[in-house]
Motif scaffolding. Sequence first.
Motif, PDB file in Angstrom:
ATOM      1  N   VAL A 123      57.144 -20.128  16.668  1.00 55.87           N
ATOM      2  CA  VAL A 123      57.567 -21.453  17.400  1.00 55.87           C
ATOM      3  C   VAL A 123      57.161 -22.616  17.028  1.00 55.87           C
ATOM      4  O   VAL A 123      57.860 -23.102  16.909  1.00 55.87           O
ATOM      5  N   ALA A 124      56.478 -22.760  16.189  1.00 53.31           N
ATOM      6  CA  ALA A 124      56.194 -24.037  15.521  1.00 53.31           C
ATOM      7  C   ALA A 124      56.752 -23.525  14.361  1.00 53.31           C
ATOM      8  O   ALA A 124      57.121 -24.855  14.118  1.00 53.31           O
ATOM      9  N   LEU A 125      57.162 -22.431  14.271  1.00 52.13           N
ATOM     10  CA  LEU A 125      58.626 -21.881  13.040  1.00 52.13           C
ATOM     11  C   LEU A 125      59.468 -23.090  13.042  1.00 52.13           C
ATOM     12  O   LEU A 125      60.645 -23.361  12.349  1.00 52.13           O
ATOM     13  N   LEU A 126      60.409 -22.644  14.733  1.00 49.31           N
ATOM     14  CA  LEU A 126      61.177 -22.852  14.816  1.00 49.31           C
ATOM     15  C   LEU A 126      61.869 -24.745  15.638  1.00 49.31           C
ATOM     16  O   LEU A 126      62.378 -25.534  15.633  1.00 49.31           O
ATOM     17  N   LEU A 127      60.249 -25.156  15.149  1.00 47.68           N
ATOM     18  CA  LEU A 127      60.698 -25.904  16.095  1.00 47.68           C
ATOM     19  C   LEU A 127      60.277 -27.352  14.751  1.00 47.68           C
ATOM     20  O   LEU A 127      60.626 -28.822  15.072  1.00 47.68           O
ATOM     21  N   ALA A 157      51.630 -28.380  10.202  1.00 48.91           N
ATOM     22  CA  ALA A 157      49.650 -28.058  10.090  1.00 48.91           C
ATOM     23  C   ALA A 157      49.518 -27.022  10.696  1.00 48.91           C
ATOM     24  O   ALA A 157      49.254 -26.034   9.954  1.00 48.91           O
ATOM     25  N   TRP A 158      49.962 -26.277  11.581  1.00 49.04           N
ATOM     26  CA  TRP A 158      49.802 -25.056  12.586  1.00 49.04           C
ATOM     27  C   TRP A 158      50.520 -23.699  11.558  1.00 49.04           C
ATOM     28  O   TRP A 158      49.977 -22.648  11.494  1.00 49.04           O
ATOM     29  N   LEU A 159      51.584 -24.329  10.471  1.00 46.32           N
ATOM     30  CA  LEU A 159      52.187 -23.660   9.735  1.00 46.32           C
ATOM     31  C   LEU A 159      51.742 -23.278   9.014  1.00 46.32           C
ATOM     32  O   LEU A 159      51.673 -22.407   8.344  1.00 46.32           O
ATOM     33  N   TYR A 163      52.700  -9.656  11.453  1.00 43.56           N
ATOM     34  CA  TYR A 163      51.258 -10.981  11.613  1.00 43.56           C
ATOM     35  C   TYR A 163      51.999 -12.088  12.231  1.00 43.56           C
ATOM     36  O   TYR A 163      50.965 -12.021  12.844  1.00 43.56           O
ATOM     37  N   ALA A 164      52.467 -12.177  11.794  1.00 45.24           N
ATOM     38  CA  ALA A 164      52.910 -13.865  13.311  1.00 45.24           C
ATOM     39  C   ALA A 164      53.348 -13.838  14.434  1.00 45.24           C
ATOM     40  O   ALA A 164      54.486 -12.635  14.737  1.00 45.24           O
ATOM     41  N   ASP A 165      52.548 -14.584  15.298  1.00 48.84           N
ATOM     42  CA  ASP A 165      52.647 -13.977  16.549  1.00 48.84           C
ATOM     43  C   ASP A 165      53.809 -15.383  17.792  1.00 48.84           C
ATOM     44  O   ASP A 165      54.089 -16.635  16.548  1.00 48.84           O
ATOM     45  N   MET A 166      53.821 -15.364  18.884  1.00 48.46           N
ATOM     46  CA  MET A 166      54.811 -15.974  19.038  1.00 48.46           C
ATOM     47  C   MET A 166      54.923 -18.199  18.926  1.00 48.46           C
ATOM     48  O   MET A 166      54.967 -18.068  18.740  1.00 48.46           O
ATOM     49  N   VAL A 167      53.285 -18.304  18.599  1.00 48.38           N
ATOM     50  CA  VAL A 167      52.827 -19.400  18.446  1.00 48.38           C
ATOM     51  C   VAL A 167      53.899 -19.814  17.388  1.00 48.38           C
ATOM     52  O   VAL A 167      54.220 -20.747  17.157  1.00 48.38           O
ATOM     53  N   LEU A 217      54.800 -36.936  15.951  1.00 46.71           N
ATOM     54  CA  LEU A 217      52.890 -36.153  15.813  1.00 46.71           C
ATOM     55  C   LEU A 217      53.119 -35.353  16.124  1.00 46.71           C
ATOM     56  O   LEU A 217      53.272 -33.820  15.569  1.00 46.71           O
ATOM     57  N   ALA A 218      54.697 -34.757  16.458  1.00 48.85           N
ATOM     58  CA  ALA A 218      55.157 -33.248  16.850  1.00 48.85           C
ATOM     59  C   ALA A 218      55.325 -33.180  15.728  1.00 48.85           C
ATOM     60  O   ALA A 218      54.809 -31.600  14.916  1.00 48.85           O
ATOM     61  N   PHE A 219      56.213 -33.156  14.696  1.00 51.75           N
ATOM     62  CA  PHE A 219      57.167 -32.657  13.657  1.00 51.75           C
ATOM     63  C   PHE A 219      55.318 -31.994  12.865  1.00 51.75           C
ATOM     64  O   PHE A 219      55.114 -31.744  12.213  1.00 51.75           O
ATOM     65  N   ILE A 220      53.916 -32.905  12.848  1.00 50.06           N
ATOM     66  CA  ILE A 220      52.478 -32.871  11.741  1.00 50.06           C
ATOM     67  C   ILE A 220      52.147 -31.962  12.336  1.00 50.06           C
ATOM     68  O   ILE A 220      51.632 -31.378  11.861  1.00 50.06           O
ATOM     69  N   ALA A 221      51.551 -31.617  13.559  1.00 51.54           N
ATOM     70  CA  ALA A 221      51.183 -31.121  14.142  1.00 51.54           C
ATOM     71  C   ALA A 221      52.123 -29.087  14.539  1.00 51.54           C
ATOM     72  O   ALA A 221      51.198 -28.268  13.540  1.00 51.54           O
ATOM     73  N   CYS A 222      53.197 -29.337  13.794  1.00 52.52           N
ATOM     74  CA  CYS A 222      54.121 -27.915  13.423  1.00 52.52           C
ATOM     75  C   CYS A 222      53.667 -27.512  12.254  1.00 52.52           C
ATOM     76  O   CYS A 222      53.754 -26.183  12.233  1.00 52.52           O
TER      77      CYS A 222
END
Length: 298
Positions: free
Chosen positions: A74-78, A22-24, A67-71, A15-20
């Motif tokens: 973080v999603a890219l690293l996680l 989806a955001w990316l 253009y990429a912000d902190m969130v 689920l955490a993988f899907i969340a990251c």
Amino acid sequence: MQEKSGSLVEWVVPLAFIACAAWLTWHLPAFTLSWFPPQDPSQYDKLSALFGRIDVTPTMAGLFGGYADMVDWVALLLLPIFGYLGVRTVRRAPMEFESWKPLDRLAVFIGRLTMMLIVLLCSVMIYEVVLRYVFEAPTLWANELSLWLAGFVFLCAGLYAMQQRSHIRIFLLYDMLPRSLQRTCDCISTGLIVTFAFFLIYGGYGEAFDKFYRWETFGTAFDPPIPATLKPMVLLIMVLVAFQAVVNLVSDWNAEPVIHSAADDIDADEIERLKAAVGADDLDAPRGATQSNTPRKS
């Protein structure tokens, strides 16, 4: 002894993988504009305007002058971290195929992601039905989001089916052959899969890259980037399917021949559970005896 499947970590990590992911996926234009901006000014303005419209966190400033912000970062690293944890922690369920090489673990983890995407897909559809028919306030995004998720489910399920050897196969002639000729047939089928994957990627790479680079959207009110994401996903899954076919060939090379029959479709465990639920004597009683004990109406 095999570790039990279905632990909490096997739910949380996917689920955490899907969340990251989806955001990316929604914010990928930020990285395109930061790392590989279009040289055509009109295309650059179009992509930046598109990102400005879909940006979930417009008030956050981009990092490192992009253009990429902190969130986003973080999603890219996680994402790779959760992917690694997911492959390491996934466990084979009792009904799944016993092959368990590293690429098998990846395919099974993708299968777990697919199962959870199906749950999300059903949730979106139920949410839309309730809003449309109960509150008379339909959404503008549920239909396209359902199509989008269904596309990912269809593609990822194909890889999982290949790893589980549950794809459609015709065994009528295959079972009649000696094991040496069966291996020859396996080599031929694997070669055809690899050849198909090669030419599909060779012929579709240019179009997939073009759709991804300009972030082609669906053209609706919600306007999700379905063409920009599913077209490259087709090529990626085909690469994994081709590798999985080779892994299956190596894993099954020394396996004993399996004779397939209609009995393969019978779930013995399910029958035992039914017997325990209703009573083995009732299930084992002959049909004639059961009918003879039934009183007839006069």
